[in-house]
Design a protein around this motif. Structure first.
Motif, mmCIF file in Angstrom:
data_model
loop_
_atom_site.group_PDB
_atom_site.id
_atom_site.type_symbol
_atom_site.label_atom_id
_atom_site.label_comp_id
_atom_site.label_asym_id
_atom_site.label_seq_id
_atom_site.Cartn_x
_atom_site.Cartn_y
_atom_site.Cartn_z
ATOM 1 N N GLU A 929 0.812 -1.202 0.000
ATOM 2 C CA GLU A 929 0.000 0.000 0.000
ATOM 3 C C GLU A 929 0.849 1.257 0.000
ATOM 4 O OE1 GLU A 929 -4.066 -1.580 2.172
ATOM 5 O OE2 GLU A 929 -2.953 0.076 3.040
ATOM 6 N N VAL A 930 1.892 1.246 0.864
ATOM 7 C CA VAL A 930 2.727 2.446 0.933
ATOM 8 C C VAL A 930 3.472 2.645 -0.380
ATOM 9 C CG1 VAL A 930 4.703 3.503 2.080
ATOM 10 C CG2 VAL A 930 2.923 2.396 3.424
ATOM 11 N N GLU A 931 3.967 1.516 -0.928
ATOM 12 C CA GLU A 931 4.655 1.641 -2.220
ATOM 13 C C GLU A 931 3.705 2.164 -3.297
ATOM 14 O OE1 GLU A 931 6.835 -1.862 -3.523
ATOM 15 O OE2 GLU A 931 7.608 -2.022 -1.472
ATOM 16 N N THR A 932 2.485 1.619 -3.307
ATOM 17 C CA THR A 932 1.492 2.085 -4.291
ATOM 18 C C THR A 932 1.201 3.571 -4.096
ATOM 19 O OG1 THR A 932 0.497 -0.100 -4.223
ATOM 20 C CG2 THR A 932 -0.805 1.652 -5.248
ATOM 21 N N ALA A 933 1.061 3.962 -2.819
ATOM 22 C CA ALA A 933 0.791 5.372 -2.537
ATOM 23 C C ALA A 933 1.922 6.243 -3.074
ATOM 24 C CB ALA A 933 0.614 5.582 -1.039
ATOM 25 N N LEU A 934 3.148 5.838 -2.757
ATOM 26 C CA LEU A 934 4.306 6.593 -3.230
ATOM 27 C C LEU A 934 4.343 6.632 -4.749
ATOM 28 C CD1 LEU A 934 7.184 5.509 -0.815
ATOM 29 C CD2 LEU A 934 6.481 7.846 -1.356
ATOM 30 N N LEU A 935 4.134 5.436 -5.306
ATOM 31 C CA LEU A 935 4.184 5.342 -6.762
ATOM 32 C C LEU A 935 3.122 6.260 -7.408
ATOM 33 C CD1 LEU A 935 5.518 3.900 -9.131
ATOM 34 C CD2 LEU A 935 3.750 2.131 -8.955
ATOM 35 N N ASN A 936 1.935 6.233 -6.807
ATOM 36 C CA ASN A 936 0.867 7.081 -7.356
ATOM 37 C C ASN A 936 1.239 8.563 -7.306
ATOM 38 O OD1 ASN A 936 -0.661 4.898 -7.929
ATOM 39 N ND2 ASN A 936 -2.229 5.262 -6.370
ATOM 40 N N VAL A 937 1.797 8.941 -6.167
ATOM 41 C CA VAL A 937 2.161 10.351 -6.020
ATOM 42 C C VAL A 937 3.247 10.715 -7.034
ATOM 43 C CG1 VAL A 937 3.190 12.048 -4.469
ATOM 44 C CG2 VAL A 937 1.463 10.461 -3.620
ATOM 45 N N VAL A 938 4.242 9.818 -7.165
ATOM 46 C CA VAL A 938 5.335 10.103 -8.096
ATOM 47 C C VAL A 938 4.811 10.123 -9.540
ATOM 48 C CG1 VAL A 938 7.511 9.229 -9.038
ATOM 49 C CG2 VAL A 938 7.120 9.210 -6.567
ATOM 50 N N THR A 939 3.985 9.123 -9.863
ATOM 51 C CA THR A 939 3.434 9.076 -11.222
ATOM 52 C C THR A 939 2.636 10.346 -11.522
ATOM 53 O OG1 THR A 939 3.244 6.704 -10.958
ATOM 54 C CG2 THR A 939 2.072 7.677 -12.819
ATOM 55 N N ASN A 940 1.870 10.733 -10.538
ATOM 56 C CA ASN A 940 1.098 11.973 -10.698
ATOM 57 C C ASN A 940 2.009 13.151 -10.999
ATOM 58 O OD1 ASN A 940 -1.631 13.127 -10.380
ATOM 59 N ND2 ASN A 940 -0.532 14.436 -8.926
#
Lengths: 1050, 133
Positions: A929-940
């Motif tokens: 979840e944390v990785e996904t959250a980070l990834l989402n923020v970075v992708t954004n």
């Protein structure tokens, strides 16, 4: 002014007067003041009286015997004496300074001389009153001076007034004589013109002047005075009060100047002439037109001098003469004139006679305006009208030619077709026969239309004549009504014919009458709704034939009942017009009826129906005529009436589609087209046919179709309106609508798509294309329905989510679902396209093993992608179990960065990590979840960044509120987030990207994941300067094993 | 009727599938993975038709369409879209697209549209003066 008194009568001596006989003439002479001198024929003095002694200032002794010449140096006296003629003269005697009037009265060779002193008269200029006495003269003078507004004054060489008399003086506020002794230069010091005049008089000049003295106008005449020696001794003046006159003159002058102003400034040209036609004057406009330059050049000239063209001048002179001789005004005469500058102009002239006080015509006044421009415009309009008329004629001709040209191919279509259909031996299948009948019906319709146009054109050109023949009208009409019966019964219209058997055979133009019946009956069928009634009545009224056709249609409003007989008029001209047709039928009816000497009328009541009645003169045919002519070769009219027929469903062999075939609704008003569409699609679809948009809308309410195919131009509710209704209703918004349009321009397509249609098809279309388009629309719908089901599931999940996530804004939900579907559509369709194409490829082509392998790999890969997408959705819905464990934060951040780096590379955005040299703390979290959250923020951040930009990811330990923690900041240099939307970026499904670009799930998911682990997430941004997302999670320097043991098994 | 077609799509799988299908029908097919590459290719080679995806990184399908139409007004362009919005279709049509394709394609529909596009591009319907290009 010193007028010499004129007296041509000599004094008659009193000694001859009756009653005075005995008194010696000389005795009287002795008593006279005047001098009396008697001379002999030689002019020698014989006797003198005392008066003469006084006047000549010589004693009697000195005078006697002296010659006349020596007394008066006047040879004229002697000459007159010698001739025995009387004479009178004034002799100036230098010695005494006196002026003496001498009268010679010749008498029998001698002469009497009467001498009178007129010095006073000469010196003072005073009028001589009665010659008998100076006093009398004085008295009269006084009278004059006291009673007339005259001023009499005299002054010496110094300007000192010696006389100031007359009533006029009182007008100046002075008494008579009061000013005597005063200087005229002082009294009138402020009146320049008087001072000037006095100076001139004192210079020896006679002066007349008019001027103003304190508001009063005077006319003054001055005369210099001379003494006996002839040297200037002063002057006298007499002044008259002319104020009234001057005022009148001024008024006149003012009026004159106004008049002059008017004449000079009117836009017209004005001139006036004398009785002989010579110009006396004109205003500047006129002078300009003549080219004479100045008024002086104009005055005295005649029209022949002024105008260039002789015939024009002739015309002017002719009119002038008439005006002056008849003494009446001529208005608005149009006159052509060649102006001096060479331009030909047209003038609108009025001429008025000028009369003197006696009423005699003395000349004329002319006034004109240049109407050349107006005239030219009129001419141009006339020309334009001609051109327009010619164009209309050309159009008519073209229409005629076209109609003729159309007849040939139509005849060639109708002929063989009729043969084919009529041949009983032909082995046509039912379907073929049905199709041929339809072709035949439409060709006949076209033929009639062409016929109508031709008739119409011929009528317009007056080329149509009436050819009466014996016609059995009842049989003719009965035949037509029979032919119309199938069309009527197809719509359950009751068709009645009420003939009058007594009519028999009449003389009538059969072809035209037939046309009347066809058009009226066709019109009635067209407008009568199902279950209605049409009645055709034929009878003889007042010796005429009366045909009436009544229906139970919608009726015609009163104000439109005239219009319907006009060409190309249909009551409803809009796209939603109830009925097809050119609107020529009724026009033809009216024109034919009138051509045949009859008349047509209409009675109608809106809502009740309409009745057309035609009256025609129709004589009964005499029995000598041959038997009534056979019906026209046009034969059966059944094909003509086919256009009003509703074709029966499955007239051909009925075909049943598969049991679960998609439900297809077809809306088309043209029965032929409707049947054709049905035939094409009946194999694969469960069809429902309707005639217009309203019926389609009703049908949709009853049973939801999978696809709708609709015409655009339809009565009442057209295709566009249907589209709008469907798209506005959430229940039917998704039903695919395919519009059929006769227009195929890009603009029309765009218009249709704008209206909400899902697809379009231009007429004429190929059957294959129609099928493909319908199939595509139906497939789209299926996908939609599937997605819709999925959406419903998601909606259910959302309900649960809303309980725990208060921040999901209620209002955004509906819109968000749409956006999600849009995004999903794209994300799913791309892999689906790849899968599908490869699958189809494999299914159709025998491909080599290498290619087969590749295709299968693509299918595998893309299916995986679909699966991942669905998993993500599932994750989002929160169904996956949450597993927490201790992780070093640095590792989590690095893994997220590693995952994002290909995307960064693809976007050519630099991804720069900013990690501290010291180790980051540990966090107790669900790593995925944390990785996904980070990834989402970075992708954004990557998505927001332009190519070549940098995204920084910084991590550091950060305690908050006494709690140890970890902060991760993601900074981009994109366009930033507008303040207005900043509060929404964490909302579920909020996205600033276009549909298909993203789902708006990234940041909200990140927030859900981070807050789920006790952390926080917030966004800062300044528009134009990028955005920063800050994540914070509670953290520890080292993993706390005890805490983990309790929870990790969850 | 053979013809030269340029397929523009950022997804390799789609690109290849299209290439294969069209090549099997006898078309001469070239591909480009982005709008810029497509424009560059069209500068040096003649194509009868361009099929472009709508959603691509960098230059999107509409921009590619506009750029191509500006340089080669006679070039037929078909736009393919994964998200079938009539708004997008309308936009493409008004920018001069010959037609639009909805993903996932039906092979028959694809081939029919391609064939018609090439035919329309080649034969002006009413003689040479009737069509501007």
């Amino acid at each position: 002014m010193a007028q010499h008194p004129c007296d041509d009568t000599l004094p008659h001596l009193p000694f001859q007067a009756s009653g005075l006989e005995g008194v010696s003439a000389w005795e009287l002479a002795e008593a006279l003041d005047d001098g009396v001198i008697a001379v002999n024929a030689l002019g020698q003095v014989q006797a003198v009286n005392p008066g003469a002694e006084r006047l000549l200032q010589r004693p009697r002794a000195e005078l006697l015997g002296r010659s006349l010449e020596s007394l008066f140096d006047e040879p004229a006296l002697l000459r007159a004496l010698a001739r025995g003629e009387p004479a009178k003269l004034v002799a100036h005697r230098a010695s005494s300074g006196r002026s003496l009037e001498v009268r010679l009265h010749p008498r029998r060779g001698q002469g009497w001389l009467f001498v009178r002193d007129v010095s006073l008269e000469y010196a003072r200029g005073s009028p001589r009153g009665d010659p008998s006495s100076f006093e009398e003269a004085q008295r009269r003078l006084r009278l004059v001076l006291d009673h007339t507004p005259v001023l009499l004054f005299a002054f010496d060489t110094q300007g000192i007034l010696t006389v100031s008399e007359g009533k006029g003086v009182e007008g100046l506020g002075k008494a008579q004589g009061e000013l005597v002794g005063e200087s005229i230069f002082k009294v009138y010091a402020d009146i320049d013109w008087i001072i000037q005049s006095v100076h001139r008089v004192l210079a020896g000049e006679e002066v007349s002047a008019v001027g103003n003295v304190h508001g009063t106008w005077f006319e003054v005449h001055y005369t210099p005075l001379r003494d006996a020696r002839g040297s200037l001794s002063g002057g006298i003046g007499i002044a008259f009060d002319v104020t009234a006159r001057e005022r009148a003159i001024q008024v006149l002058r003012h009026q004159q100047s106004v008049l002059q102003y008017v004449i000079a400034n009117v836009p017209h040209a004005v001139f006036w002439k004398d009785r002989k036609g010579r110009f006396l004057g004109g205003n500047q406009n006129f002078i300009n037109d003549t080219g004479m330059g100045t008024l002086e050049h104009l005055v005295g000239k005649s029209d022949y001098d002024v105008w260039k063209k002789r015939e024009e001048a002739d015309f002017f002179v002719q009119v002038d003469r008439e005006v002056m001789e008849q003494g009446r005004a001529f208005h608005d005469i149009e006159e052509p004139v060649l102006r001096s500058d060479g331009t030909q102009r047209t003038l609108l002239t009025s001429k008025v006679p000028i009369r003197n006080q006696d009423g005699h015509v003395t000349g004329l006044l002319g006034i004109y305006v240049d109407i050349t421009a107006r005239k030219r415009m009129e001419t141009e309009l006339q020309k334009a009208k001609q051109v327009a008329e010619e164009a209309a004629r050309a159009k008519d001709e073209f229409l005629t030619v076209m109609s003729h040209e159309l007849r040939t191919p139509l005849t060639l279509i109708l002929g063989p077709l009729g043969t084919l259909l009529a041949s009983s031996t032909s082995t046509l299948s039912d379907r073929t026969r049905y199709a041929l009948e339809r072709i035949h019906g439409n060709a006949v319709r076209l033929f009639h239309l062409v016929d109508d146009i031709l008739d119409h054109q011929k009528l317009g050109a007056g080329q149509l004549s009436v050819a009466p023949q014996p016609v059995d009208v009842c049989a003719l009409v009965a035949g037509i009504v029979e032919d119309a019966r199938p069309a009527g019964s197809s719509r359950r219209i009751q068709l009645r014919f009420e003939p009058d058997a007594s009519l028999g055979t009449v003389l009538l133009d059969g072809r035209k009458f037939e046309k009347l019946v066809l058009n009226l009956l066709g019109n009635a069928l067209k407008f009568t709704p199902a279950e209605g009634r049409v009645t055709v009545r034929l009878r003889r009224v007042e010796g005429e034939l009366e045909l009436s056709v009544s229906d139970t249609g919608p009726g015609i409003p009163k104000d439109r009942q005239e219009v319907i007989f006009q060409r190309f008029q249909q009551l409803d001209g809009s796209a939603t017009r109830q009925h097809g047709g050119t609107g020529m039928g009724l026009a033809i009816v009216k024109e034919f009826t009138e051509l045949m000497g009859g008349h047509v009328r209409v009675e109608s009541e809106p809502g009740k129906g309409t009745c057309f009645t035609v009256r025609l003169p129709a004589e009964p045919a005499r029995p000598t005529h041959a038997s009534p002519e056979e019906r026209q070769p046009s034969g059966s009219h059944q094909a003509y009436f086919q256009q009003f027929q509703t074709p029966q469903q499955s007239q051909a062999e009925p075909r049943r589609p598969a049991r679960d075939a998609p439900h297809l609704l077809i809306a088309e008003d043209n029965p032929g087209m409707r049947a054709y569409l049905a035939e094409l699609l009946a194999d694969s679809y469960d069809l429902e046919l309707v005639e217009n948009g309203q019926q389609a809308w009703d049908a949709v309410q009853r049973r939801r179709p999978d696809v709708i195919v609709s015409d655009v131009m339809m009565p009442e509710v057209d295709g566009m309106e249907l589209a709008a209704r469907l798209k506005a209703d959430p229940r039917f918004r998704d039903v695919p609508l395919l519009l059929l349009t006769a227009k195929t321009g890009h603009d029309d397509v765009v218009y249709g798509l704008d209206a909400g249609a899902d697809d379009y098809l231009g007429k004429p279309f190929s059957p294959a294309e129609l099928k493909a388009r319908v199939r595509a629309a139906e497939r789209l719908h299926r996908v939609y329905v599937e997605l819709d089901a999925r959406t419903r599931e998601l909606q259910a999940t959302l309900h649960t989510l809303r309980d725990t996530q208060a921040e999901v804004v209620e209002g955004a939900r509906q819109a968000a679902v749409g956006t999600l579907v849009a995004g999903l559509c794209h994300e799913l369709n791309n892999p689906l396209a790849a899968i599908r194409m490869n699958a189809q490829l494999l299914a159709r082509h025998a491909v080599d093993p290498k290619l087969l392998h590749r295709a299968l790999l693509v299918i595998e890969r893309q299916s995986q992608r679909c699966a991942c997408l669905l998993t993500a959705l599932q994750d989002f819905s929160g169904q996956a179990p949450v597993k927490r464990a201790w992780h070093p934060a640095g590792a989590l951040v690095e893994r997220a960065l590693a995952t994002a780096s290909p995307e960064a590379h693809r976007r050519t955005v630099r991804l720069v990590p900013g990690l501290p040299a010291t180790a980051l703390p540990w966090v107790h979290v669900n790593a995925t979840e944390v990785e996904t959250a980070l990834l989402n923020v970075v992708t954004n951040a990557l998505e927001a960044s332009p190519a070549g930009a940098t995204v920084r990811v910084e991590a550091r330990p950060l305690s908050r509120g006494g709690q140890q923690g970890l902060e991760v900041r993601v900074l981009d240099s994109g366009p930033g987030i507008p303040p207005a939307v900043l509060p929404q970026v964490l909302d579920l499904f909020f996205t600033t990207k276009a549909p298909g670009e993203g789902m708006g799930l990234g940041l909200p998911l990140a927030q859900q994941f981070i807050t789920g682990q006790g952390g926080t997430i917030d966004v800062e941004s300044e528009e134009g300067h990028g955005a920063t997302v800050r994540l914070w999670l509670p953290a520890k320097d080292a993993p706390c094993v005890a805490a983990e043991a309790g929870r990790a098994e969850g | 009727m053979p013809g030269r077609i340029l397929v523009v799509d950022d997804e390799e799988d789609i690109r290849e599938a299209l290439e294969m299908i069209l090549a099997l029908e006898g078309y001469d097919v070239r591909t480009a993975d982005c709008g810029a590459a497509a424009i560059a290719r069209a500068e040096v080679e003649h194509f009868d038709l361009v099929i472009t995806d709508l959603k691509m990184p960098g230059m999107d399908g509409v921009e590619t369409l506009m750029a191509l139409k500006q340089r080669h007004p006679c070039l037929q362009v078909i736009v393919a879209t994964g998200y079938a919005s009539s708004e997008t279709a309308r936009r493409c049509m008004s920018e001069g697209a010959h037609d639009y394709l909805k993903k996932p394609f039906d092979m028959d529909e694809l081939l029919r549209i391609v064939e018609r596009a090439i035919a329309d591009g080649r034969v002006p319907p009413d003689g040479p003066s009737a069509q501007r290009c």
